[in-house]
Write a protein that holds these residues in place. Structure first.
Motif, PDB file in Angstrom:
ATOM      1  N   HIS A  10       6.756  11.024 -11.697  1.00 31.09           N
ATOM      2  CA  HIS A  10       5.377  11.326 -11.301  1.00 31.09           C
ATOM      3  C   HIS A  10       5.280  12.743 -10.743  1.00 31.09           C
ATOM      4  O   HIS A  10       4.323  13.473 -11.036  1.00 31.09           O
ATOM      5  CB  HIS A  10       4.904  10.314 -10.265  1.00 31.09           C
ATOM      6  CG  HIS A  10       3.469  10.469  -9.879  1.00 31.09           C
ATOM      7  ND1 HIS A  10       2.437  10.404 -10.790  1.00 31.09           N
ATOM      8  CD2 HIS A  10       2.887  10.716  -8.679  1.00 31.09           C
ATOM      9  CE1 HIS A  10       1.280  10.596 -10.169  1.00 31.09           C
ATOM     10  NE2 HIS A  10       1.528  10.789  -8.883  1.00 31.09           N
TER      11      HIS A  10
ATOM     12  N   SER B 111       0.757  15.993  -5.021  1.00 34.21           N
ATOM     13  CA  SER B 111      -0.259  16.120  -6.060  1.00 34.21           C
ATOM     14  C   SER B 111      -0.329  17.571  -6.519  1.00 34.21           C
ATOM     15  O   SER B 111       0.090  18.494  -5.802  1.00 34.21           O
ATOM     16  CB  SER B 111      -1.621  15.664  -5.547  1.00 34.21           C
ATOM     17  OG  SER B 111      -2.084  16.524  -4.529  1.00 34.21           O
TER      18      SER B 111
ATOM     19  N   GLY C 149     -10.125   6.157 -16.935  1.00 41.45           N
ATOM     20  CA  GLY C 149     -10.974   5.656 -15.862  1.00 41.45           C
ATOM     21  C   GLY C 149     -12.393   5.394 -16.328  1.00 41.45           C
ATOM     22  O   GLY C 149     -12.994   4.358 -16.004  1.00 41.45           O
TER      23      GLY C 149
ATOM     24  N   GLN D 240      -3.194   0.300  -0.427  1.00 39.84           N
ATOM     25  CA  GLN D 240      -3.302   0.472  -1.872  1.00 39.84           C
ATOM     26  C   GLN D 240      -3.922   1.817  -2.239  1.00 39.84           C
ATOM     27  O   GLN D 240      -3.547   2.419  -3.244  1.00 39.84           O
ATOM     28  CB  GLN D 240      -4.136  -0.666  -2.470  1.00 39.84           C
ATOM     29  CG  GLN D 240      -3.405  -1.990  -2.587  1.00 39.84           C
ATOM     30  CD  GLN D 240      -2.248  -1.936  -3.561  1.00 39.84           C
ATOM     31  OE1 GLN D 240      -2.271  -1.192  -4.526  1.00 39.84           O
ATOM     32  NE2 GLN D 240      -1.222  -2.719  -3.303  1.00 39.84           N
ATOM     33  N   MET D 241      -4.862   2.291  -1.443  1.00 37.35           N
ATOM     34  CA  MET D 241      -5.465   3.591  -1.734  1.00 37.35           C
ATOM     35  C   MET D 241      -4.439   4.708  -1.565  1.00 37.35           C
ATOM     36  O   MET D 241      -4.410   5.668  -2.343  1.00 37.35           O
ATOM     37  CB  MET D 241      -6.674   3.819  -0.813  1.00 37.35           C
ATOM     38  CG  MET D 241      -7.442   5.097  -1.116  1.00 37.35           C
ATOM     39  SD  MET D 241      -8.022   5.174  -2.833  1.00 37.35           S
ATOM     40  CE  MET D 241      -9.207   3.825  -2.832  1.00 37.35           C
ATOM     41  N   TRP D 242      -3.579   4.581  -0.557  1.00 34.12           N
ATOM     42  CA  TRP D 242      -2.503   5.563  -0.365  1.00 34.12           C
ATOM     43  C   TRP D 242      -1.578   5.560  -1.585  1.00 34.12           C
ATOM     44  O   TRP D 242      -1.149   6.614  -2.058  1.00 34.12           O
ATOM     45  CB  TRP D 242      -1.725   5.220   0.899  1.00 34.12           C
ATOM     46  CG  TRP D 242      -0.783   6.287   1.363  1.00 34.12           C
ATOM     47  CD1 TRP D 242      -1.025   7.266   2.273  1.00 34.12           C
ATOM     48  CD2 TRP D 242       0.574   6.484   0.930  1.00 34.12           C
ATOM     49  NE1 TRP D 242       0.087   8.060   2.442  1.00 34.12           N
ATOM     50  CE2 TRP D 242       1.083   7.604   1.630  1.00 34.12           C
ATOM     51  CE3 TRP D 242       1.402   5.831   0.021  1.00 34.12           C
ATOM     52  CZ2 TRP D 242       2.372   8.072   1.449  1.00 34.12           C
ATOM     53  CZ3 TRP D 242       2.693   6.299  -0.166  1.00 34.12           C
ATOM     54  CH2 TRP D 242       3.165   7.406   0.549  1.00 34.12           C
ATOM     55  N   ASN D 243      -1.270   4.363  -2.093  1.00 33.24           N
ATOM     56  CA  ASN D 243      -0.428   4.271  -3.284  1.00 33.24           C
ATOM     57  C   ASN D 243      -1.088   4.943  -4.477  1.00 33.24           C
ATOM     58  O   ASN D 243      -0.427   5.609  -5.281  1.00 33.24           O
ATOM     59  CB  ASN D 243      -0.150   2.801  -3.623  1.00 33.24           C
ATOM     60  CG  ASN D 243       0.729   2.128  -2.585  1.00 33.24           C
ATOM     61  OD1 ASN D 243       1.391   2.796  -1.796  1.00 33.24           O
ATOM     62  ND2 ASN D 243       0.727   0.818  -2.564  1.00 33.24           N
ATOM     63  N   HIS D 244      -2.392   4.763  -4.600  1.00 34.59           N
ATOM     64  CA  HIS D 244      -3.110   5.362  -5.726  1.00 34.59           C
ATOM     65  C   HIS D 244      -3.080   6.883  -5.651  1.00 34.59           C
ATOM     66  O   HIS D 244      -2.978   7.563  -6.677  1.00 34.59           O
ATOM     67  CB  HIS D 244      -4.557   4.859  -5.732  1.00 34.59           C
ATOM     68  CG  HIS D 244      -5.393   5.436  -6.829  1.00 34.59           C
ATOM     69  ND1 HIS D 244      -5.234   5.083  -8.157  1.00 34.59           N
ATOM     70  CD2 HIS D 244      -6.389   6.365  -6.806  1.00 34.59           C
ATOM     71  CE1 HIS D 244      -6.091   5.762  -8.898  1.00 34.59           C
ATOM     72  NE2 HIS D 244      -6.806   6.546  -8.102  1.00 34.59           N
ATOM     73  N   ILE D 245      -3.137   7.429  -4.436  1.00 35.02           N
ATOM     74  CA  ILE D 245      -3.156   8.881  -4.271  1.00 35.02           C
ATOM     75  C   ILE D 245      -1.756   9.470  -4.401  1.00 35.02           C
ATOM     76  O   ILE D 245      -1.543  10.461  -5.106  1.00 35.02           O
ATOM     77  CB  ILE D 245      -3.771   9.249  -2.904  1.00 35.02           C
ATOM     78  CG1 ILE D 245      -5.240   8.803  -2.849  1.00 35.02           C
ATOM     79  CG2 ILE D 245      -3.665  10.751  -2.647  1.00 35.02           C
ATOM     80  CD1 ILE D 245      -5.870   8.959  -1.490  1.00 35.02           C
TER      81      ILE D 245
ATOM     82  N   GLY E  48       1.224   7.798  -5.360  1.00 34.20           N
ATOM     83  CA  GLY E  48       2.070   7.308  -6.443  1.00 34.20           C
ATOM     84  C   GLY E  48       3.505   7.038  -6.041  1.00 34.20           C
ATOM     85  O   GLY E  48       4.433   7.543  -6.688  1.00 34.20           O
TER      86      GLY E  48
ATOM     87  N   VAL F  24       5.525   0.631  -2.757  1.00 33.49           N
ATOM     88  CA  VAL F  24       4.468  -0.238  -3.276  1.00 33.49           C
ATOM     89  C   VAL F  24       4.674  -1.679  -2.832  1.00 33.49           C
ATOM     90  O   VAL F  24       3.724  -2.392  -2.494  1.00 33.49           O
ATOM     91  CB  VAL F  24       4.425  -0.147  -4.815  1.00 33.49           C
ATOM     92  CG1 VAL F  24       3.433  -1.156  -5.387  1.00 33.49           C
ATOM     93  CG2 VAL F  24       4.033   1.260  -5.253  1.00 33.49           C
TER      94      VAL F  24
ATOM     95  N   THR G  74       3.085  -2.796   0.453  1.00 37.67           N
ATOM     96  CA  THR G  74       1.667  -3.159   0.443  1.00 37.67           C
ATOM     97  C   THR G  74       1.470  -4.588  -0.048  1.00 37.67           C
ATOM     98  O   THR G  74       0.586  -5.297   0.438  1.00 37.67           O
ATOM     99  CB  THR G  74       0.877  -2.194  -0.447  1.00 37.67           C
ATOM    100  OG1 THR G  74       1.350  -2.290  -1.796  1.00 37.67           O
ATOM    101  CG2 THR G  74       1.060  -0.764   0.015  1.00 37.67           C
TER     102      THR G  74
END
Length: 299
Positions: free
Chosen positions: A59, A129, A155, A201-206, A208, A231, A234
């Motif tokens: 990633h 990122s 998306g 989960q939002m932290w994971n989405h940002i 990765g 992950v 969570t």
């Protein structure tokens, strides 16, 4: 000789914005002491071999290449900054020489003579990122990189499919829309959102992060620092919070239920004991996590 090196790096950068170094080329173009550099380098120390199973490295590599491509096709592109990568399995001596024992790591080798050691980016605090890497490079140099991500329609497609399914459901149930006023459905939907947000989960989405971490000591399910998470952490939090919420619902239903008061009281006591047991398990998990964090960071 320096002009030839710069010309070679520029031509190579046009073909591949992220140059892959061997031990010899890294020492020649990046850390050579015989010929001073008049250009800066951003190096990603990584481990992309399949046997390493480093998902976070893959990633990070994608984000790093987005930054490199943005710089390559930028109108501000110049031969003052280049991007490269060093893989641990191909250049273990470089990792040892730089004192790096983890991956991924982003290093900035400045063209200034005073900067003898490279500066490392704190990915635990900042993340990795493409936008964050671009800002970090701008802070370390005079280069401004406008990050341009390749278009992604996944998306938009998922949103279109979801809206289509909702519209189809409403059309099929157009004569009976009582389910829209169902309090249980709205409560379950609200709880799902709360569990997802409070678990990270939002932290994971940002960020990765990987599902779990493999180390010489075995598989780790809890991240060793306060600035990161895995992950699977969570998922554990979602399960614990969900079961505790379920216990609270059982207690509430036991009080509100109809029938013999003695039976309702016994149900309430049973559900209360069940809830307290779940809270006890959650406290054990939190305490073990704190102990693991202290052991990792202070021992």
């Amino acid at each position: 000789i320096l002009a030839e090196r710069v010309e070679f790096l520029t031509d190579t950068s046009f073909k591949n914005p992220v140059m892959k170094f061997s031990e010899e080329t890294f020492r020649t173009f990046v850390i050579s002491k015989s010929i001073p550099r008049n250009y800066s380098f951003v190096i990603m120390m990584t481990a992309l071999m399949p046997q390493r199973q480093c998902q976070i490295c893959r990633h990070a590599d994608e984000e790093f290449r987005i930054v490199a491509n943005s710089w390559r096709y930028s109108p501000m592109f110049s031969n003052k900054l280049f991007f490269g990568s060093v893989d641990f399995d191909e250049c273990p001596r470089i990792f040892q020489q730089l004192g790096i024992n983890t991956a991924p790591v982003f290093l900035f080798f400045s063209d200034k003579a005073k900067m003898k050691k490279p500066e490392a980016m704190d990915i635990q605090m900042l993340g990795f990122s493409a936008e964050t890497i671009g800002r970090w490079i701008s802070e370390k140099s005079d280069v401004q990189i406008r990050v341009i991500r390749p278009p992604s329609y996944s998306g938009s497609l998922a949103l279109l499919i979801l809206c289509s399914l909702i519209a189809a459901l409403l059309y099929m149930r157009r004569n009976n829309l009582d389910f829209l006023y169902n309090r249980t459905s709205w409560a379950l939907g609200s709880l799902s959102i709360v569990f997802a947000m409070t678990s990270g989960q939002m932290w994971n989405h940002i960020r990765g992060p990987p599902l779990m971490h493999r180390s010489p000591k075995g598989v780790s399910y809890v991240h060793g620092s306060s600035g990161g998470q895995l992950v699977i952490e969570t998922y554990i939090i979602i399960i614990l919070n969900g079961v505790i919420a379920f216990g609270m619902i059982l207690m509430n239903e036991a009080v509100k239920g109809k029938g013999d008061p003695k039976k309702r009281k016994s149900k309430f006591v049973m559900h209360s004991n069940f809830l307290f047991y779940l809270i006890w398990l959650q406290n054990i998990f939190i305490n073990q996590t704190i102990l693991l964090f202290k052991e990792t960071n202070f021992c």
